[in-house]
Design an enzyme around this catalytic site. Structure first.
Site, mmCIF file in Angstrom:
data_model
loop_
_atom_site.group_PDB
_atom_site.id
_atom_site.type_symbol
_atom_site.label_atom_id
_atom_site.label_comp_id
_atom_site.label_asym_id
_atom_site.label_seq_id
_atom_site.Cartn_x
_atom_site.Cartn_y
_atom_site.Cartn_z
ATOM 1 N N ASN A 106 38.790 42.444 38.830
ATOM 2 C CA ASN A 106 38.807 43.199 37.564
ATOM 3 C C ASN A 106 37.701 42.611 36.678
ATOM 4 O O ASN A 106 37.874 41.530 36.136
ATOM 5 C CB ASN A 106 40.192 43.054 36.910
ATOM 6 C CG ASN A 106 40.237 43.673 35.523
ATOM 7 O OD1 ASN A 106 39.322 44.395 35.126
ATOM 8 N ND2 ASN A 106 41.308 43.396 34.787
ATOM 9 N N LYS B 55 36.758 43.588 33.888
ATOM 10 C CA LYS B 55 37.001 43.793 32.442
ATOM 11 C C LYS B 55 35.718 44.354 31.813
ATOM 12 O O LYS B 55 35.022 45.120 32.481
ATOM 13 C CB LYS B 55 37.488 42.491 31.804
ATOM 14 C CG LYS B 55 38.696 41.921 32.571
ATOM 15 C CD LYS B 55 39.424 40.839 31.868
ATOM 16 C CE LYS B 55 40.599 40.387 32.742
ATOM 17 N NZ LYS B 55 41.433 39.383 32.113
ATOM 18 N N HIS C 144 47.642 46.765 31.998
ATOM 19 C CA HIS C 144 47.147 45.385 31.885
ATOM 20 C C HIS C 144 47.583 44.828 30.529
ATOM 21 O O HIS C 144 47.614 45.554 29.532
ATOM 22 C CB HIS C 144 45.623 45.371 32.016
ATOM 23 C CG HIS C 144 45.081 43.989 32.206
ATOM 24 N ND1 HIS C 144 44.970 43.097 31.160
ATOM 25 C CD2 HIS C 144 44.664 43.331 33.312
ATOM 26 C CE1 HIS C 144 44.493 41.950 31.629
ATOM 27 N NE2 HIS C 144 44.308 42.063 32.932
ATOM 28 N N GLU D 101 46.072 43.144 28.427
ATOM 29 C CA GLU D 101 45.080 43.305 27.351
ATOM 30 C C GLU D 101 45.203 44.696 26.732
ATOM 31 O O GLU D 101 44.941 44.869 25.542
ATOM 32 C CB GLU D 101 43.667 43.033 27.900
ATOM 33 C CG GLU D 101 43.461 41.533 28.107
ATOM 34 C CD GLU D 101 42.508 41.139 29.217
ATOM 35 O OE1 GLU D 101 41.726 41.979 29.687
ATOM 36 O OE2 GLU D 101 42.564 39.955 29.620
ATOM 37 N N GLU E 39 51.040 39.189 36.210
ATOM 38 C CA GLU E 39 49.993 38.455 35.495
ATOM 39 C C GLU E 39 50.613 37.786 34.267
ATOM 40 O O GLU E 39 50.716 38.416 33.199
ATOM 41 C CB GLU E 39 48.882 39.409 35.043
ATOM 42 C CG GLU E 39 48.156 40.092 36.182
ATOM 43 C CD GLU E 39 46.717 40.454 35.805
ATOM 44 O OE1 GLU E 39 45.826 40.105 36.574
ATOM 45 O OE2 GLU E 39 46.500 41.043 34.740
ATOM 46 N N GLY F 194 42.722 34.104 31.852
ATOM 47 C CA GLY F 194 41.503 33.637 31.199
ATOM 48 C C GLY F 194 41.631 32.265 30.569
ATOM 49 O O GLY F 194 40.766 31.842 29.796
ATOM 50 N N SER G 133 43.877 33.358 36.248
ATOM 51 C CA SER G 133 43.089 32.174 36.617
ATOM 52 C C SER G 133 43.083 31.899 38.120
ATOM 53 O O SER G 133 43.088 30.742 38.534
ATOM 54 C CB SER G 133 43.563 30.943 35.835
ATOM 55 O OG SER G 133 43.380 31.145 34.444
HETATM 56 P P1 13P Z 1 41.498 35.780 34.896
HETATM 57 O O1 13P Z 1 41.379 35.714 36.387
HETATM 58 O O2 13P Z 1 40.181 35.707 34.178
HETATM 59 O O3 13P Z 1 42.511 34.822 34.371
HETATM 60 O O4 13P Z 1 42.054 37.249 34.539
HETATM 61 C C1 13P Z 1 43.155 37.729 35.215
HETATM 62 C C2 13P Z 1 43.296 39.167 34.901
HETATM 63 O O5 13P Z 1 43.585 39.535 33.785
HETATM 64 C C3 13P Z 1 43.009 40.118 35.983
HETATM 65 O O6 13P Z 1 43.398 41.406 35.643
#
Ligand code: 13P
Length: 252
Positions: free
Chosen positions: A9, A11, A100, A102, A171, A177, A216
């Site tokens: 992903n 983003k 997600h 976010e 997640e 992140g 992560s």
């Molecule tokens: P990270 O791997 O950067 O922690 O992000 C995970 C994520 O949100 C994947 O959708």
């Protein structure tokens, strides 16, 4: 047997030049051979789907599928700024991430909207990747399982049997992140709880649905995570931006 699936992903990252480098590097790595029985996909931002679909086709990169990061809960119409699932299908997507954290946190998406999006994705002939996860506060107050299983229960109530054609991504928000990965055992325990929750609806669906871990994931923790019996792959954010790291995770 559920296949192992790794989805990158990106983003809101990438540009025309770096996307091209990424696909070419991953293609070179994948051509050298990949473990069998696995699936891989990458989810670039909407404007780059066409570019990435073209590159994947030109290079005949059979190993890699395309996905999108979101889809509208509506079929078509006056929804400025939204993208319909049917459009993503036309661009060559096979997967669409929905719910997600976010989007849940920054765009106030609730479980009902997430389920409506998943239905649109299914109706368009693609696989929704339904994200669930708890905040640090919810985990620290001992409510992680209740929160996540509550999110799953909402999806079950709307999607019912169609869940068999979905992927789930656990997640934990505190691991996204932050570099703070859930230990393999913490992740496994939650994946087991999710599967148990699905089994209350239907044992076959529970056995069949792949549950990915996200938060992560890196080349150095992927092996341990993917070895867990209820972890069927990863949804990878930051580390998927580096093609060598993405390849290393795909091979983990
Ligand atoms: P990270 O791997 O950067 O922690 O992000 C995970 C994520 O949100 C994947 O959708």
């Amino acid at each position: 047997m559920r296949p192992l699936i790794v989805i990158g992903n990106w983003k809101m990252n990438g540009n025309l030049a770096s996307n091209q480098d990424w696909i070419k590097t991953v293609a070179r790595g994948m051509e050298r051979g990949m473990p069998s029985g696995r699936k891989y996909a990458v989810c670039p931002p909407f404007p780059y789907l066409s570019q990435c679909a073209g590159l994947i086709k030109d290079i005949s990169l059979a190993f890699l599928s395309l996905g999108a990061q979101d889809a509208s809960a509506h079929i078509a119409g006056a929804y400025t700024g939204e993208v319909a699932a049917s459009m993503l299908k036309e661009m060559g997507c096979q997967y669409v991430i929905v719910g997600h954290s976010e989007r849940r946190q920054m765009h106030q998406e609730v479980d009902e909207a997430v389920a409506a999006k998943a239905l649109q994705v299914l109706d368009a002939g693609m696989t929704p990747v339904i994200c669930v996860g708890e905040t640090a506060d919810e985990r620290n107050s001992g409510r992680a399982e209740e929160v996540v299983c509550g999110q799953i229960a909402k999806q079950v109530s709307v999607l019912q049997d169609r869940l068999a054609d979905c992927l789930i991504a656990y997640e934990p928000i505190w691991a996204i992140g932050t570099g703070k990965v859930a230990s393999a055992q913490v992740a496994q325990d939650m994946h087991h709880a999710i599967r148990h929750q699905l089994a209350e609806f239907d044992e076959d669906v529970a056995a069949h649905v792949a549950i990915l871990y996200g938060g992560s994931v890196k080349p150095d923790n992927a092996v341990e995570l993917f070895a867990m019996p209820d972890i069927d792959g990863g949804l990878v954010g930051g580390a998927s931006l580096n093609p060598q790291d993405f390849l290393a995770i795909c091979q983990a």
